[in-house]
Enzyme design. Structure first.
Site, PDB file in Angstrom:
ATOM      1  N   HIS A 107       0.927  -1.206  -0.039  1.00 60.48           N
ATOM      2  CA  HIS A 107      -0.075   0.254   0.068  1.00 60.48           C
ATOM      3  C   HIS A 107       0.913   1.390   0.033  1.00 60.48           C
ATOM      4  CE1 HIS A 107       0.371   1.169   4.409  1.00 60.48           C
ATOM      5  NE2 HIS A 107       0.433  -0.224   4.596  1.00 60.48           N
ATOM      6  N   ASP A 109      -0.430   4.295   0.837  1.00 59.75           N
ATOM      7  CA  ASP A 109      -1.133   5.595   1.609  1.00 59.75           C
ATOM      8  C   ASP A 109      -0.350   5.457   2.967  1.00 59.75           C
ATOM      9  OD1 ASP A 109      -2.532   3.195   1.924  1.00 59.75           O
ATOM     10  OD2 ASP A 109      -4.005   4.134   3.291  1.00 59.75           O
ATOM     11  N   ASP A 140       6.466   1.910   6.231  1.00 56.15           N
ATOM     12  CA  ASP A 140       4.726   1.438   6.072  1.00 56.15           C
ATOM     13  C   ASP A 140       4.272   2.411   4.985  1.00 56.15           C
ATOM     14  OD1 ASP A 140       2.543   0.437   6.786  1.00 56.15           O
ATOM     15  OD2 ASP A 140       2.036   1.611   8.480  1.00 56.15           O
ATOM     16  N   GLU A 174      -5.176   1.464   2.561  1.00 57.91           N
ATOM     17  CA  GLU A 174      -4.918   0.523   3.638  1.00 57.91           C
ATOM     18  C   GLU A 174      -5.238   1.187   5.088  1.00 57.91           C
ATOM     19  OE1 GLU A 174      -2.814  -1.907   6.509  1.00 57.91           O
ATOM     20  OE2 GLU A 174      -2.659   0.066   5.969  1.00 57.91           O
ATOM     21  N   GLU A 175      -4.648   2.317   5.266  1.00 52.97           N
ATOM     22  CA  GLU A 175      -4.801   3.002   6.548  1.00 52.97           C
ATOM     23  C   GLU A 175      -6.127   3.419   6.689  1.00 52.97           C
ATOM     24  OE1 GLU A 175      -2.309   2.655   8.217  1.00 52.97           O
ATOM     25  OE2 GLU A 175      -0.394   2.657   7.196  1.00 52.97           O
ATOM     26  N   ASP A 203       4.579  -5.849   5.117  1.00 56.65           N
ATOM     27  CA  ASP A 203       3.809  -4.867   5.739  1.00 56.65           C
ATOM     28  C   ASP A 203       3.773  -4.990   7.200  1.00 56.65           C
ATOM     29  OD1 ASP A 203       2.382  -2.273   5.890  1.00 56.65           O
ATOM     30  OD2 ASP A 203       0.400  -3.128   5.721  1.00 56.65           O
ATOM     31  N   HIS A 453       3.555   4.312  12.052  1.00 53.37           N
ATOM     32  CA  HIS A 453       2.367   5.091  12.427  1.00 53.37           C
ATOM     33  C   HIS A 453       2.676   6.197  13.565  1.00 53.37           C
ATOM     34  CE1 HIS A 453      -1.115   2.074  11.501  1.00 53.37           C
ATOM     35  NE2 HIS A 453      -0.272   2.049  10.639  1.00 53.37           N
TER      36      HIS A 453
END
Length: 492
Positions: A107, A109, A140, A174-175, A203, A453
């Site tokens: 991903h 995003d 990520d 995804e997020e 991931d 994150h």
């Protein structure tokens, strides 16, 4: 492990990657510079997501891949606005029926990030400090996606035939819950995925800072809300305190009945569905290289609940856990407001392990809370709701691609990988496995301290470059080990 011919090719591949690592870092810098935040529903950020997906599509086309950009329409937001959903990219490179086909999921995003959140550098300017590449999305998941692309481009640059057929499925939401992804996978089951033998996800992270890992399982997640309501308006505690059942007192009692101080879940029957521990599993835990003191220091925790590596890992991976997340409707600001909330909403979740079922857990939780509430003889109303129910995932560690990955890690890093699970929930692994019935593997590149994150997210240059080598070598080893289609199954 590798034949002399393959060993010679490996040397060329690794040498090329080393020589061109600055170019690979520069490309990562260009990707990180795009603020592809899917979490905040803002038109400007949606434009950035489209920009990111277009950049990735161009990159894949330059490799010679056929790329299809799947239009997913728009998303209706609670405030009434309609926002376009960034496309999902389906790409294909090679269709030789004599070769295995491996599909890479990633991903592009990211989570929101601002300098004043506590970042030491601009989150959207990839900055190298002591071999660490800081930037939102570095680990990520833009770094691992590019590492796979770097591996493919290295074969291309050296004019070497790829030993496997390559497919990509790249998304930009995804997020934000992977909007429309499951429907697309279902729709493409007999088309895009029909020729796929193996699916690789990169991931998640290693368990340590230096030792690589292979992930063969994740926990599921059941997210609950429990509402206690007397009325819609709040009360003054001087006027009403002592003459009614206070919703907050009821809710605190309910939440306090869920788990004890040792982390043991108090809901009757919750452990009954759990898969039994096998001797093989115990051996896996013993073989994992983990320093508890280092793990505590990295995570800035004075002490965990358990004193041994085996106990800690089992409670993180193979036992369910219950976490209380917050209370909506309660006074949480500075000051001394003397309000009695008229309605409060508690939020908690249970991480599921094989072979627990969300539907069974929902029933157990509801029955438990209803029983506790009934004993309080409260005149308030209580309502329990499961707003999310995601299954756990496990893979067969003895299937072809796991064996190939283990051998590849030994070749590239000189050590056998830690065979780990992930205590978090990564729904896409279960989605791929359940719908496509293909072998799914999680092959992480990032170190345990990468901070996905959080502020100051990073990927080490060493992990990024060695990861590019890992994927290149994996193509060769997978081609060698491939022995026909294998159905994924539970590891236990």
């Amino acid at each position: 492990m590798f034949s002399s011919a393959h060993s010679g090719l490996l040397e060329k591949l690794f040498h090329y990657i080393d020589l061109h690592q600055d170019e690979f870092v520069q490309t990562l810098k260009e990707w990180v510079a795009i603020e592809s935040d899917s979490v905040q529903p803002v038109p400007r950020l949606r434009q950035k997501l489209f920009q990111m997906m277009a950049l990735a599509a161009d990159k894949l086309r330059n490799l010679g891949a056929g790329v299809e950009s799947i239009d997913l329409g728009s998303q209706q937001m609670p405030d009434g606005q309609s926002l376009p959903i960034p496309p999902i990219l389906l790409a294909e490179l090679g269709s030789d029926p004599e070769k295995p086909t491996v599909c890479f999921y990633g991903h592009l995003d990211v989570q929101p990030a601002q300098k004043d959140d506590g970042w030491l550098t601009d989150p959207y300017t990839l900055t190298e400090v002591d071999g660490k590449l800081y930037g939102r999305g570095a680990t990520d998941n833009k770094g691992p996606v590019l590492a796979w692309i770097n591996a493919v481009s290295t074969f291309r640059a050296l004019q070497q035939d790829l030993p496997v057929n390559i497919k990509f499925i790249l998304e930009g939401m995804e997020e934000a819950g992977s909007i429309a992804l499951e429907e697309l996978v279902m729709r493409e089951k007999d088309h895009f995925f029909s020729s796929v033998d193996y699916i690789v996800i990169s991931d998640n992270l290693w368990l340590s800072q230096r030792k690589p890992a292979l992930t063969y399982g994740t926990r599921g997640n059941c997210y609950f809300t429990v509402e206690v309501k007397c009325r819609d308006q709040d009360f003054h505690s001087g006027t009403f305190g002592g003459i009614l059942n206070e919703p907050m007192a009821d809710l605190v009692a309910l939440l306090g009945s869920l788990v004890d101080s040792s982390g043991h879940i108090l809901i009757p029957g919750i452990y009954d569905q759990m898969a039994p521990i096998t001797e093989g599993e115990k051996t896996m835990y013993k073989n994992i290289d983990m320093d508890l003191e280092e793990y505590q220091n990295i995570n800035q925790v004075e002490k965990f609940l358990f004193d041994t590596k085996e106990e800690l890992l089992m409670h993180l991976w193979r036992y369910p856990s219950l976490s209380i997340h917050g209370i909506e409707g309660a006074f949480d600001e500075p000051g001394t407001k003397t309000v009695i909330p008229g309605r409060v909403l508690g939020k908690f979740s249970i991480r599921l392990v094989p072979t627990m079922s969300p539907s069974v857990v929902e029933k157990q939780v509801t029955q438990h809370l209803e029983a506790v509430f009934s004993k309080r003889n409260s005149f308030n109303k209580m309502a329990v709701s499961m707003v999310l129910g995601l299954h756990p995932w496990t893979a067969n560690v003895n299937d072809t691609q796991y064996l190939a990955a283990q051998r590849t890690i030994k070749t590239v890093f000189g050590v056998n990988p830690d065979m780990i699970r992930d205590g978090s929930t990564i729904p896409i692994a279960k989605i791929f496995q359940a719908i496509t019935q293909k072998s799914v593997m999680m092959l992480p590149l990032g170190a345990v301290d990468d901070g996905e994150h959080s502020q100051n997210e990073k990927i080490n240059r060493w992990n990024y470059i060695q990861g590019s080598k890992l994927f290149a070598a994996f193509f060769l080893e997978l081609s060698k080990q491939h022995s026909g289609h294998q159905m994924p199954s539970s590891v236990y």
